[in-house]
Design a protein around this motif. Sequence first.
Motif, mmCIF file in Angstrom:
data_model
loop_
_atom_site.group_PDB
_atom_site.id
_atom_site.type_symbol
_atom_site.label_atom_id
_atom_site.label_comp_id
_atom_site.label_asym_id
_atom_site.label_seq_id
_atom_site.Cartn_x
_atom_site.Cartn_y
_atom_site.Cartn_z
ATOM 1 N N ILE A 96 -12.864 70.108 3.360
ATOM 2 C CA ILE A 96 -11.802 70.972 2.833
ATOM 3 C C ILE A 96 -10.936 70.183 1.848
ATOM 4 C CG2 ILE A 96 -9.699 72.251 3.441
ATOM 5 C CD1 ILE A 96 -12.286 73.731 4.146
ATOM 6 N N GLY A 97 -10.601 68.949 2.191
ATOM 7 C CA GLY A 97 -9.805 68.103 1.299
ATOM 8 C C GLY A 97 -10.508 67.847 -0.024
ATOM 9 N N LEU A 98 -11.822 67.659 0.012
ATOM 10 C CA LEU A 98 -12.606 67.433 -1.199
ATOM 11 C C LEU A 98 -12.599 68.673 -2.090
ATOM 12 C CD1 LEU A 98 -14.358 65.287 -2.566
ATOM 13 C CD2 LEU A 98 -16.329 66.260 -1.378
ATOM 14 N N VAL A 99 -12.775 69.842 -1.499
ATOM 15 C CA VAL A 99 -12.742 71.091 -2.266
ATOM 16 C C VAL A 99 -11.371 71.277 -2.916
ATOM 17 C CG1 VAL A 99 -12.816 73.619 -2.051
ATOM 18 C CG2 VAL A 99 -14.563 72.227 -0.936
ATOM 19 N N ILE A 100 -10.318 71.043 -2.159
ATOM 20 C CA ILE A 100 -8.968 71.216 -2.692
ATOM 21 C C ILE A 100 -8.682 70.168 -3.773
ATOM 22 C CG2 ILE A 100 -6.511 71.054 -2.099
ATOM 23 C CD1 ILE A 100 -7.272 72.601 0.457
ATOM 24 N N PHE A 101 -9.167 68.954 -3.593
ATOM 25 C CA PHE A 101 -9.012 67.912 -4.609
ATOM 26 C C PHE A 101 -9.627 68.354 -5.932
ATOM 27 C CE2 PHE A 101 -10.949 64.388 -6.920
ATOM 28 C CZ PHE A 101 -9.842 63.588 -7.183
ATOM 29 N N ILE A 103 -5.026 77.201 -8.312
ATOM 30 C CA ILE A 103 -3.957 77.009 -7.325
ATOM 31 C C ILE A 103 -4.061 78.041 -6.207
ATOM 32 C CG2 ILE A 103 -1.441 77.157 -6.993
ATOM 33 C CD1 ILE A 103 -2.120 74.607 -8.346
ATOM 34 N N VAL A 104 -4.243 79.302 -6.569
ATOM 35 C CA VAL A 104 -4.323 80.368 -5.560
ATOM 36 C C VAL A 104 -5.545 80.168 -4.663
ATOM 37 C CG1 VAL A 104 -4.651 82.861 -5.251
ATOM 38 C CG2 VAL A 104 -3.005 82.023 -6.931
ATOM 39 N N THR A 105 -6.670 79.784 -5.261
ATOM 40 C CA THR A 105 -7.878 79.517 -4.467
ATOM 41 C C THR A 105 -7.638 78.361 -3.499
ATOM 42 O OG1 THR A 105 -9.259 80.311 -6.285
ATOM 43 C CG2 THR A 105 -10.341 78.983 -4.598
ATOM 44 N N ALA A 106 -7.002 77.306 -3.979
ATOM 45 C CA ALA A 106 -6.691 76.160 -3.108
ATOM 46 C C ALA A 106 -5.761 76.583 -1.974
ATOM 47 C CB ALA A 106 -6.059 75.033 -3.929
ATOM 48 N N LEU A 107 -4.755 77.399 -2.286
ATOM 49 C CA LEU A 107 -3.836 77.884 -1.239
ATOM 50 C C LEU A 107 -4.574 78.734 -0.203
ATOM 51 C CD1 LEU A 107 -0.700 78.810 -3.362
ATOM 52 C CD2 LEU A 107 -0.768 77.160 -1.481
ATOM 53 N N MET A 108 -5.482 79.574 -0.660
ATOM 54 C CA MET A 108 -6.231 80.417 0.281
ATOM 55 C C MET A 108 -7.149 79.583 1.172
ATOM 56 S SD MET A 108 -6.946 83.898 -2.019
ATOM 57 C CE MET A 108 -8.572 83.399 -2.369
ATOM 58 N N ILE A 109 -7.813 78.603 0.579
ATOM 59 C CA ILE A 109 -8.701 77.741 1.367
ATOM 60 C C ILE A 109 -7.894 76.921 2.369
ATOM 61 C CG2 ILE A 109 -10.246 75.735 1.233
ATOM 62 C CD1 ILE A 109 -11.293 76.951 -1.414
ATOM 63 N N GLN A 110 -6.762 76.378 1.928
ATOM 64 C CA GLN A 110 -5.909 75.596 2.831
ATOM 65 C C GLN A 110 -5.350 76.481 3.938
ATOM 66 O OE1 GLN A 110 -5.538 72.252 2.746
ATOM 67 N NE2 GLN A 110 -4.373 72.396 4.636
ATOM 68 N N GLY A 111 -4.947 77.704 3.601
ATOM 69 C CA GLY A 111 -4.447 78.639 4.608
ATOM 70 C C GLY A 111 -5.515 78.974 5.635
ATOM 71 N N LEU A 112 -6.726 79.191 5.158
ATOM 72 C CA LEU A 112 -7.849 79.461 6.071
ATOM 73 C C LEU A 112 -8.113 78.261 6.967
ATOM 74 C CD1 LEU A 112 -9.986 81.605 6.759
ATOM 75 C CD2 LEU A 112 -11.481 80.527 5.070
ATOM 76 N N PHE A 113 -8.002 77.071 6.397
ATOM 77 C CA PHE A 113 -8.187 75.844 7.163
ATOM 78 C C PHE A 113 -7.145 75.742 8.283
ATOM 79 C CE2 PHE A 113 -6.941 71.345 7.704
ATOM 80 C CZ PHE A 113 -8.101 70.864 8.285
ATOM 81 N N VAL A 114 -5.874 75.980 7.949
ATOM 82 C CA VAL A 114 -4.804 75.920 8.954
ATOM 83 C C VAL A 114 -5.050 76.960 10.043
ATOM 84 C CG1 VAL A 114 -2.320 76.245 9.349
ATOM 85 C CG2 VAL A 114 -3.100 74.970 7.352
#
Length: 192
Positions: free
Chosen positions: A20-25, A74-85
Amino acid sequence: METFSSPVGQGGLFLFQFLIGLVIFVLMLRFLMRVAHVDWRNPIVHFVAKVTNPLCAPVNKVLPSRGRWDWAAIVTALMIQGLFVWVIGLLTERDFGVAAIVLASTTEIMNQLLDMMFWLIIIQVILSWVSPGYNPNTEIFNQLTRPILTPFQRLIPPISGLDLSPIAAIVSIKLFQIVVVGSIVQVAQGLL
């Protein structure tokens, strides 16, 4: 939950966090490359675009890019991070509310973006010492840090040919992380 206390569970969690960190990076790198107006002929830029296009395409349909701002990244990263949490909450049997997920995701994305800016400046400074002058392989770092450093260069002129603006930029980035993002993190932790 007991599954995360075993070495296998911890290894699985680490791998999940790493991916997940790699995708967000890569998404944050896409955002910064667009903001910095990096030369799109660079192979690194092509790679980042090809890897992130499938992720950003659905969001781009709703929120198309305007000029230098790639809000889809940014929105995609926020959605992926939200899903991760949310998934971490499920796996640890904790019920995170929507507000906590949004705040935790936002602060994590902000921290990753600020950390990336910090390290880009460090790398650019080192490369300017090791490989001064134009080099097509290192030019991407100059292009990525230019929008960050330009306001500081206007405030702090070079002293005896030495550019001190990277120091001011790094201090500002870290202060913003500690004071602003740290305050938001405290609020988010109160909701967890």
